[in-house]
Design an enzyme around this catalytic site. Sequence first.
Site, mmCIF file in Angstrom:
data_model
loop_
_atom_site.group_PDB
_atom_site.id
_atom_site.type_symbol
_atom_site.label_atom_id
_atom_site.label_comp_id
_atom_site.label_asym_id
_atom_site.label_seq_id
_atom_site.Cartn_x
_atom_site.Cartn_y
_atom_site.Cartn_z
ATOM 1 N N HIS A 92 0.862 -1.186 0.000
ATOM 2 C CA HIS A 92 0.000 0.000 0.000
ATOM 3 C C HIS A 92 0.898 1.235 0.000
ATOM 4 C CE1 HIS A 92 -2.985 2.990 1.125
ATOM 5 N NE2 HIS A 92 -3.933 2.076 1.013
ATOM 6 N N GLY A 181 6.279 22.703 9.793
ATOM 7 C CA GLY A 181 7.413 21.802 9.934
ATOM 8 C C GLY A 181 8.551 22.128 8.986
ATOM 9 N N PRO A 182 9.608 21.324 9.041
ATOM 10 C CA PRO A 182 10.807 21.570 8.233
ATOM 11 C C PRO A 182 10.535 21.388 6.744
ATOM 12 C CG PRO A 182 10.962 19.449 9.341
ATOM 13 C CD PRO A 182 9.753 20.135 9.908
ATOM 14 N N SER A 186 12.736 13.716 7.036
ATOM 15 C CA SER A 186 13.643 12.707 7.572
ATOM 16 C C SER A 186 13.307 11.355 6.946
ATOM 17 C CB SER A 186 13.481 12.619 9.091
ATOM 18 O OG SER A 186 13.992 11.401 9.582
ATOM 19 N N LYS A 189 11.168 9.178 9.154
ATOM 20 C CA LYS A 189 9.846 9.633 9.592
ATOM 21 C C LYS A 189 8.912 9.956 8.427
ATOM 22 C CE LYS A 189 11.543 11.590 13.957
ATOM 23 N NZ LYS A 189 11.665 12.814 14.794
ATOM 24 N N GLY A 190 9.466 10.503 7.345
ATOM 25 C CA GLY A 190 8.641 10.877 6.211
ATOM 26 C C GLY A 190 7.851 12.142 6.463
#
Length: 299
Positions: A92, A181-182, A186, A189-190
């Site tokens: 998926h 967010g950045p 990462s 983490k995605g």
Amino acid sequence: MLNKMLACGKVYISESRNRAALESIEHAVKLFSEAAIVNTFVDVPYNRVGYTVVSRLTPKSLQDSCPLKDATFAMVKAALDSINFELHSGTHPRLGVVDHICFHPLAHTSLDQAAAIAKSLATDIGSKLKVPTFLYGAASESGRLLDSVRRELGYFKPNSGGIEWSGGSKLVSLPLKPDSGPIQASPGKGVILIGATHWVANYNVPVFSNDIAAVRRIAKQVSERGGGLPLVQAMGLVHHDGVTEVACNLLEPSKVGGDRVQIEVERLAKEEGLGVGKGYFTDLSPDKIIESYVKLCSS
């Protein structure tokens, strides 16, 4: 309870096989007495779990903090702390450890109120957990759709053998600017997509074949994008040995429901010479969600 303001969040986690991680995520919700998980859908072949978490809301809580947002944030933190996206694989598509969160209004809650929760959560995740977050639906200023954001982020392109998504995020340099967010993701983490919409149902139809190309043709013809049923999004995904699924989002299930999708998939599969099983929903209906929440609160 039915005259109260309620909302639910569907939280999709890219993991189904790490029981310790899932227990940590589920435990996080128990710290908030007003919130409860009313449905858990575990799909091992997809290596994905969908949680439906519900809470009462008050006008005051919407102005500051609320149990639904706080419980969902705790789930996200627990998932990020216990799952390494670089080790994930499944059939998926996914964009991060926490792939997708959608808030839906229930009972007397408005879509704007659900959107406020989504926007506040995205801000907290971006600033506190340092994960890029993208808003869609009523939570987005432009009202952009979930599938359009996914498409721009490469969600629908498998990176392993043409049928599987494997390893960490390749979106180190993001093609879209996150809402919070950045600006870089990462690999472990995605990214997270967070939105608010009226009720959307997930309905999957098993096709008894390993012919992914044929099932993708069926999915395309079923979907509105491919000239098929209105208010339906569909994709063909390998599920397990001998079974490939037409996985559908029903954007307005009261207008185009699972029965109509089932008939259309059966018709198209017959043209391909393929057999079809009975489809299934991955979540409860809104009425059943409210009923389950009431029972949990009164027990």
